[in-house]
Design a protein around this motif. Structure first.
Motif, PDB file in Angstrom:
ATOM      1  N   GLU A   1       0.945  -1.073   0.022  1.00 55.96           N
ATOM      2  CA  GLU A   1       0.050  -0.158   0.012  1.00 55.96           C
ATOM      3  C   GLU A   1       0.795   1.330   0.167  1.00 55.96           C
ATOM      4  O   GLU A   1       1.866   1.318   0.825  1.00 55.96           O
TER       5      GLU A   1
ATOM      6  N   ASN B   1       2.098   5.019   0.770  1.00 54.76           N
ATOM      7  CA  ASN B   1       1.727   5.987   1.944  1.00 54.76           C
ATOM      8  C   ASN B   1       1.487   7.271   1.354  1.00 54.76           C
ATOM      9  O   ASN B   1       1.299   7.340   0.265  1.00 54.76           O
ATOM     10  N   LYS B   2       1.187   8.340   2.354  1.00 55.54           N
ATOM     11  CA  LYS B   2       0.820   9.491   2.040  1.00 55.54           C
ATOM     12  C   LYS B   2       1.570  10.249   1.157  1.00 55.54           C
ATOM     13  O   LYS B   2       1.334  10.902  -0.196  1.00 55.54           O
ATOM     14  N   ASN B   3       3.043  10.068   1.324  1.00 58.40           N
ATOM     15  CA  ASN B   3       4.127  10.824   0.511  1.00 58.40           C
ATOM     16  C   ASN B   3       3.975  10.110  -1.149  1.00 58.40           C
ATOM     17  O   ASN B   3       4.314  10.829  -2.046  1.00 58.40           O
ATOM     18  N   HIS B   4       3.924   8.815  -1.073  1.00 57.04           N
ATOM     19  CA  HIS B   4       3.468   8.236  -2.462  1.00 57.04           C
ATOM     20  C   HIS B   4       2.528   8.759  -3.010  1.00 57.04           C
ATOM     21  O   HIS B   4       2.825   9.109  -4.227  1.00 57.04           O
TER      22      HIS B   4
ATOM     23  N   TYR C   1      -8.868  12.285   4.430  1.00 60.86           N
ATOM     24  CA  TYR C   1      -9.094  10.631   4.379  1.00 60.86           C
ATOM     25  C   TYR C   1     -10.324  10.561   4.561  1.00 60.86           C
ATOM     26  O   TYR C   1     -11.216  10.791   5.147  1.00 60.86           O
TER      27      TYR C   1
END
Length: 99
Positions: A26, A28-31, A54
């Motif tokens: 999954e 992450n938020k930076n990805h 979110y």
């Protein structure tokens, strides 16, 4: 061996077809933020990306809502089963993949 993969779908404004990415883990938020930046550049959009909101979509799916100027960007992240369909019959089964 993986029995499921993560499908990340990015819906950009009025562009009807999502950009879909399959991965073994999954993001992450930076990805997600970096992925949105790449997609915005691909579609020649402008504007600063706002921080995502979110939403738990249930059944393990997650949603994130971002904006770039007036363009709404929706990111949906969910796990999907890996299946294999037999070529010479109507059969299918849950498969495992190795990377």
């Amino acid at each position: 061996m993986y029995k499921s993969v993560t499908l990340t779908s990015v819906y950009v404004g009025d562009i009807g077809v999502p950009v879909e990415i399959v991965s073994t883990n999954e993001p992450n938020k930076n990805h997600i933020f970096n992925l949105i930046g790449d997609i915005i550049n691909k579609f020649n959009l402008s504007g600063e990306i706002t921080k995502g909101t979110y939403k738990d979509l249930g059944h393990g799916s997650k949603g994130y809502e971002y904006f770039s100027a007036d363009t709404k960007i929706l990111v949906v992240v969910k796990r999907v089963q890996v299946m294999e369909f037999e070529k010479n019959s109507n059969g299918y089964y849950y498969a495992e993949i190795a990377l």
